[in-house]
Motif scaffolding. Sequence first.
Motif, PDB file in Angstrom:
ATOM      1  N   ALA A 201       0.796  -1.127  -0.045  1.00  0.00           N
ATOM      2  CA  ALA A 201      -0.092   0.188   0.038  1.00  0.00           C
ATOM      3  C   ALA A 201       0.997   1.431  -0.109  1.00  0.00           C
ATOM      4  N   PRO A 202       0.493   2.288  -0.633  1.00  0.00           N
ATOM      5  CA  PRO A 202       1.125   3.484  -0.750  1.00  0.00           C
ATOM      6  C   PRO A 202       1.362   4.057   0.817  1.00  0.00           C
ATOM      7  N   ALA A 203       2.444   4.724   1.131  1.00  0.00           N
ATOM      8  CA  ALA A 203       2.704   4.941   2.414  1.00  0.00           C
ATOM      9  C   ALA A 203       3.352   6.458   2.615  1.00  0.00           C
ATOM     10  N   PRO A 204       2.986   7.267   3.433  1.00  0.00           N
ATOM     11  CA  PRO A 204       3.598   8.696   3.634  1.00  0.00           C
ATOM     12  C   PRO A 204       5.128   8.877   3.393  1.00  0.00           C
ATOM     13  N   ASP A 205       5.682   7.628   4.182  1.00  0.00           N
ATOM     14  CA  ASP A 205       7.331   7.578   3.725  1.00  0.00           C
ATOM     15  C   ASP A 205       7.845   7.017   2.777  1.00  0.00           C
ATOM     16  N   ARG A 206       6.904   6.547   1.859  1.00  0.00           N
ATOM     17  CA  ARG A 206       7.195   5.891   0.639  1.00  0.00           C
ATOM     18  C   ARG A 206       7.357   6.591  -0.553  1.00  0.00           C
ATOM     19  N   GLY A 207       8.513   6.823  -1.400  1.00  0.00           N
ATOM     20  CA  GLY A 207       8.301   7.481  -2.627  1.00  0.00           C
ATOM     21  C   GLY A 207       7.543   6.770  -3.609  1.00  0.00           C
ATOM     22  N   PRO A 208       7.107   7.397  -4.767  1.00  0.00           N
ATOM     23  CA  PRO A 208       6.782   6.759  -6.007  1.00  0.00           C
ATOM     24  C   PRO A 208       7.649   5.725  -6.473  1.00  0.00           C
ATOM     25  N   LEU A 209       6.978   4.459  -6.704  1.00  0.00           N
ATOM     26  CA  LEU A 209       7.897   3.248  -7.242  1.00  0.00           C
ATOM     27  C   LEU A 209       7.577   3.298  -8.669  1.00  0.00           C
ATOM     28  N   THR A 210       8.752   3.009  -9.338  1.00  0.00           N
ATOM     29  CA  THR A 210       8.587   2.543 -10.861  1.00  0.00           C
ATOM     30  C   THR A 210       8.965   1.052 -10.803  1.00  0.00           C
ATOM     31  N   LEU A 211       8.030   0.436 -11.962  1.00  0.00           N
ATOM     32  CA  LEU A 211       7.976  -1.057 -12.312  1.00  0.00           C
ATOM     33  C   LEU A 211       8.437  -1.305 -13.425  1.00  0.00           C
ATOM     34  N   VAL A 212       9.679  -2.168 -13.620  1.00  0.00           N
ATOM     35  CA  VAL A 212      10.326  -2.293 -15.115  1.00  0.00           C
ATOM     36  C   VAL A 212      10.153  -3.746 -15.067  1.00  0.00           C
ATOM     37  N   THR A 213       9.484  -4.009 -16.344  1.00  0.00           N
ATOM     38  CA  THR A 213       9.398  -5.611 -16.712  1.00  0.00           C
ATOM     39  C   THR A 213      10.062  -6.103 -17.651  1.00  0.00           C
ATOM     40  N   LEU A 214      10.810  -7.067 -17.883  1.00  0.00           N
ATOM     41  CA  LEU A 214      11.787  -7.815 -18.812  1.00  0.00           C
ATOM     42  C   LEU A 214      11.265  -9.035 -19.332  1.00  0.00           C
ATOM     43  N   GLY A 215      11.126  -9.285 -20.449  1.00  0.00           N
ATOM     44  CA  GLY A 215      10.737 -10.654 -21.043  1.00  0.00           C
ATOM     45  C   GLY A 215       9.539 -11.306 -20.177  1.00  0.00           C
ATOM     46  N   SER A 216       8.607 -10.287 -19.893  1.00  0.00           N
ATOM     47  CA  SER A 216       7.663 -10.749 -18.909  1.00  0.00           C
ATOM     48  C   SER A 216       6.253 -11.567 -19.755  1.00  0.00           C
ATOM     49  N   PRO A 217       6.132 -12.742 -18.848  1.00  0.00           N
ATOM     50  CA  PRO A 217       4.747 -13.534 -19.346  1.00  0.00           C
ATOM     51  C   PRO A 217       3.498 -12.825 -18.678  1.00  0.00           C
ATOM     52  N   LEU A 218       3.567 -11.791 -18.261  1.00  0.00           N
ATOM     53  CA  LEU A 218       2.365 -11.389 -17.506  1.00  0.00           C
ATOM     54  C   LEU A 218       1.025 -11.269 -18.481  1.00  0.00           C
ATOM     55  N   GLY A 219       1.123 -11.068 -19.770  1.00  0.00           N
ATOM     56  CA  GLY A 219       0.128 -11.065 -20.569  1.00  0.00           C
ATOM     57  C   GLY A 219      -0.362 -12.324 -21.165  1.00  0.00           C
ATOM     58  N   LEU A 220       0.116 -13.624 -20.848  1.00  0.00           N
ATOM     59  CA  LEU A 220      -0.354 -14.922 -21.224  1.00  0.00           C
ATOM     60  C   LEU A 220      -1.601 -15.208 -20.702  1.00  0.00           C
ATOM     61  N   ALA A 221      -2.635 -15.272 -21.531  1.00  0.00           N
ATOM     62  CA  ALA A 221      -3.891 -15.487 -21.490  1.00  0.00           C
ATOM     63  C   ALA A 221      -4.183 -16.983 -20.764  1.00  0.00           C
ATOM     64  N   GLY A 222      -4.968 -17.165 -19.813  1.00  0.00           N
ATOM     65  CA  GLY A 222      -5.247 -18.546 -19.174  1.00  0.00           C
ATOM     66  C   GLY A 222      -4.245 -18.996 -18.424  1.00  0.00           C
ATOM     67  N   VAL A 224      -1.302 -17.528 -17.368  1.00  0.00           N
ATOM     68  CA  VAL A 224      -0.565 -16.457 -16.215  1.00  0.00           C
ATOM     69  C   VAL A 224      -1.545 -15.347 -16.172  1.00  0.00           C
ATOM     70  N   PHE A 225      -1.821 -14.381 -16.884  1.00  0.00           N
ATOM     71  CA  PHE A 225      -2.864 -13.350 -16.837  1.00  0.00           C
ATOM     72  C   PHE A 225      -3.940 -13.618 -15.757  1.00  0.00           C
ATOM     73  N   ASP A 226      -4.606 -14.696 -16.296  1.00  0.00           N
ATOM     74  CA  ASP A 226      -5.815 -14.781 -15.657  1.00  0.00           C
ATOM     75  C   ASP A 226      -5.723 -15.523 -14.218  1.00  0.00           C
ATOM     76  N   ARG A 227      -4.392 -15.730 -13.625  1.00  0.00           N
ATOM     77  CA  ARG A 227      -4.281 -16.572 -12.361  1.00  0.00           C
ATOM     78  C   ARG A 227      -3.632 -15.525 -11.472  1.00  0.00           C
ATOM     79  N   LEU A 228      -3.278 -14.189 -11.852  1.00  0.00           N
ATOM     80  CA  LEU A 228      -2.530 -13.183 -11.251  1.00  0.00           C
ATOM     81  C   LEU A 228      -3.533 -12.813  -9.855  1.00  0.00           C
ATOM     82  N   GLN A 229      -2.963 -12.420  -8.767  1.00  0.00           N
ATOM     83  CA  GLN A 229      -3.463 -12.036  -7.611  1.00  0.00           C
ATOM     84  C   GLN A 229      -2.973 -10.683  -7.243  1.00  0.00           C
ATOM     85  N   PRO A 230      -3.926  -9.909  -6.609  1.00  0.00           N
ATOM     86  CA  PRO A 230      -5.297 -10.317  -6.376  1.00  0.00           C
ATOM     87  C   PRO A 230      -6.568 -10.238  -7.527  1.00  0.00           C
TER      88      PRO A 230
END
Length: 299
Positions: A201-222, A224-230
Amino acid sequence: MSRVVVVHGVGRQLDTAETLLAELEPALRGGVGLALRRDPTLGGLADGDVACVAYGDLYRESGARGEPYYRAEDVEDGFEADLLEAWWREAARLDPRIPGPDQATGGPGARGAVGRLASRPLTVDRVRRGLHALTRSRFFGAVSERLLISDLKQVSRYFTEPGLRAAARARVEELLTPETRVVVGHSLGSVVAYEALCAVAPAPDRGPLTLVTLGSPLGLAGLVFDRLQPVPGGWPTAVKRWTNLADRGDVVALVRELAPLFGPELQDLTVDNGSEMHSMRAYLTAAQTGTAIATGLAV
């Protein structure tokens, strides 16, 4: 405290955070250095700014000597077989020398990028053909069938073993501090990083985060993607900027544009890793990756 946290993919069960850092930090610094040559106003790196998450030991069997000697018969129906076919179809699409699943069986033309092996009776012969094709492709040519099966099983176990999944994500969360600005995830590590950041969760003492994904399977339907949590397709609330980088020949990054799935704020970029299409080192040394990291450090 580290400002950049790096999360590896499969096949790293013999590594520790220290060995990963020794290998990956020079590549990451090289990519950032290329970015700073182009734009000196971006953020640079100081000593101690990079830390690596190590979760490969979670896959090591207690008392086991090396990797089990997997054979085609060990590929299980369902997730493992489906992921094998997805990689097989994509490798055949990218490499004309590789016979695809339908060619190999004399069936009709390809039915899309992601096939479903489970929709047909699973046979060891079909699995063998898939393994044979992949280990002779440009992408998997340096990987033995034994190690390829191990990779399939590591991805499968992440999604089917809640304890292992939670432990891997906890390794990421442990390294996130108020000083952290960038999280870099490669391959399965992009999934681990994404899910860990969704739980932060965002917190007052935490700065903005940048996410960099490389060679990612996150978009693979059925698979990977559909199994992501939450929630599949959710934007991690602690993340301000997300850059996804994929080589055109990266079979694991089968869906190379993630913005349609996760939101228009996400920036999809293409890189050229040469013959090392899925190599984490090659991704990290790309100027585009360095720019994404350095941009996050400048915030």
